[in-house]
Design a protein around this motif. Sequence first.
Motif, mmCIF file in Angstrom:
data_model
loop_
_atom_site.group_PDB
_atom_site.id
_atom_site.type_symbol
_atom_site.label_atom_id
_atom_site.label_comp_id
_atom_site.label_asym_id
_atom_site.label_seq_id
_atom_site.Cartn_x
_atom_site.Cartn_y
_atom_site.Cartn_z
ATOM 1 N N MET A 120 0.840 -1.208 0.000
ATOM 2 C CA MET A 120 0.000 0.000 0.000
ATOM 3 C C MET A 120 0.869 1.250 0.000
ATOM 4 O O MET A 120 2.070 1.192 0.237
ATOM 5 C CB MET A 120 -0.918 -0.011 1.219
ATOM 6 C CG MET A 120 -2.040 -1.034 1.134
ATOM 7 S SD MET A 120 -3.188 -0.671 -0.211
ATOM 8 C CE MET A 120 -4.023 0.758 0.439
ATOM 9 N N THR A 121 0.236 2.373 -0.254
ATOM 10 C CA THR A 121 0.935 3.645 -0.321
ATOM 11 C C THR A 121 0.438 4.558 0.800
ATOM 12 O O THR A 121 -0.626 4.334 1.377
ATOM 13 C CB THR A 121 0.694 4.324 -1.673
ATOM 14 O OG1 THR A 121 -0.692 4.714 -1.758
ATOM 15 C CG2 THR A 121 1.049 3.396 -2.831
ATOM 16 N N VAL B 143 4.016 13.070 -2.611
ATOM 17 C CA VAL B 143 5.390 13.574 -2.644
ATOM 18 C C VAL B 143 6.276 12.748 -1.707
ATOM 19 O O VAL B 143 7.408 12.378 -2.050
ATOM 20 C CB VAL B 143 5.441 15.065 -2.257
ATOM 21 C CG1 VAL B 143 6.888 15.550 -2.157
ATOM 22 C CG2 VAL B 143 4.694 15.903 -3.272
ATOM 23 N N ILE B 144 5.768 12.439 -0.526
ATOM 24 C CA ILE B 144 6.541 11.661 0.440
ATOM 25 C C ILE B 144 6.874 10.276 -0.115
ATOM 26 O O ILE B 144 8.015 9.794 0.002
ATOM 27 C CB ILE B 144 5.772 11.559 1.768
ATOM 28 C CG1 ILE B 144 5.758 12.933 2.458
ATOM 29 C CG2 ILE B 144 6.379 10.507 2.689
ATOM 30 C CD1 ILE B 144 4.838 13.028 3.654
ATOM 31 N N LEU C 260 -1.984 5.553 -9.393
ATOM 32 C CA LEU C 260 -2.086 6.979 -9.104
ATOM 33 C C LEU C 260 -0.717 7.598 -8.831
ATOM 34 O O LEU C 260 -0.471 8.759 -9.182
ATOM 35 C CB LEU C 260 -3.037 7.210 -7.935
ATOM 36 C CG LEU C 260 -4.515 7.050 -8.313
ATOM 37 C CD1 LEU C 260 -5.393 6.941 -7.084
ATOM 38 C CD2 LEU C 260 -4.981 8.204 -9.191
ATOM 39 N N LEU C 261 0.184 6.848 -8.234
ATOM 40 C CA LEU C 261 1.548 7.357 -8.072
ATOM 41 C C LEU C 261 2.258 7.443 -9.421
ATOM 42 O O LEU C 261 3.078 8.345 -9.648
ATOM 43 C CB LEU C 261 2.344 6.485 -7.105
ATOM 44 C CG LEU C 261 2.047 6.677 -5.611
ATOM 45 C CD1 LEU C 261 2.945 5.776 -4.774
ATOM 46 C CD2 LEU C 261 2.226 8.134 -5.189
ATOM 47 N N SER D 167 -10.248 -6.163 3.825
ATOM 48 C CA SER D 167 -9.267 -6.523 2.805
ATOM 49 C C SER D 167 -7.871 -6.420 3.406
ATOM 50 O O SER D 167 -7.666 -5.761 4.434
ATOM 51 C CB SER D 167 -9.374 -5.575 1.601
ATOM 52 O OG SER D 167 -8.982 -4.265 1.983
ATOM 53 N N PRO D 168 -6.875 -7.047 2.767
ATOM 54 C CA PRO D 168 -5.495 -6.889 3.250
ATOM 55 C C PRO D 168 -5.069 -5.432 3.292
ATOM 56 O O PRO D 168 -4.364 -5.011 4.220
ATOM 57 C CB PRO D 168 -4.678 -7.691 2.230
ATOM 58 C CG PRO D 168 -5.630 -8.717 1.708
ATOM 59 C CD PRO D 168 -6.966 -8.034 1.673
ATOM 60 N N ALA D 169 -5.497 -4.627 2.296
ATOM 61 C CA ALA D 169 -5.125 -3.216 2.266
ATOM 62 C C ALA D 169 -5.671 -2.477 3.484
ATOM 63 O O ALA D 169 -4.965 -1.664 4.104
ATOM 64 C CB ALA D 169 -5.641 -2.572 0.990
#
Length: 202
Positions: free
Chosen positions: A1-2, A34-35, A62-63, A125-127
Amino acid sequence: MTTPRDLLIAAIDMAASRPLERGNLSLALAGAEVIDLLSAEAIRLEGDQIVPSHPPAMADRLLDEATSSLVLQAPYESLEDWLWRRGRGLSRAYLDALEAEGQLTQQRRFRWMPFRATQMVLVDSPARREAADRWASQEPILAALAVAVGIRDKPIGDFPGVTDDAVATVLAAVDDALRDLAFQRQRRALDKAAFDNIWRGE
């Protein structure tokens, strides 16, 4: 995940008790991007300028979009300009992505929710579990972003646990943008009140 997805999941989970403005979330999501791009060495900061490196392919769509929208030549884009440009409608884009992936479902709305006319509910969910673990651990970056958008109480000190100067610069830029947004809202509200008073003859 982000980081943006984890922040959005935390915001949805907290929405019933701490509703927030979509614009605030969009600015914070842009900062979170940004991070993550800094972590992936897709960019670096020179002062407050975002300088692209040789970005790897990002695992998140999306990134990838964020990377492809970078200003590639000098003069580079400032953090402030990035937050306002990239942040426009970004919470909607992330919500749509989660829904398309089956991580959000729509249920009949029984009370007001800040995102849609229908109530959006996260599926197990795992996320979601990963985001919940990160939230529970009070991971410094996610915690700082959550404080900025108002879904976590402010701790003592500035960004405790954040030791990377570039990340601290991004978090400070997000805070500044959110204060600016709050000022703009307040000014619009005052202008509207003054206009209404004119029509009422006050």
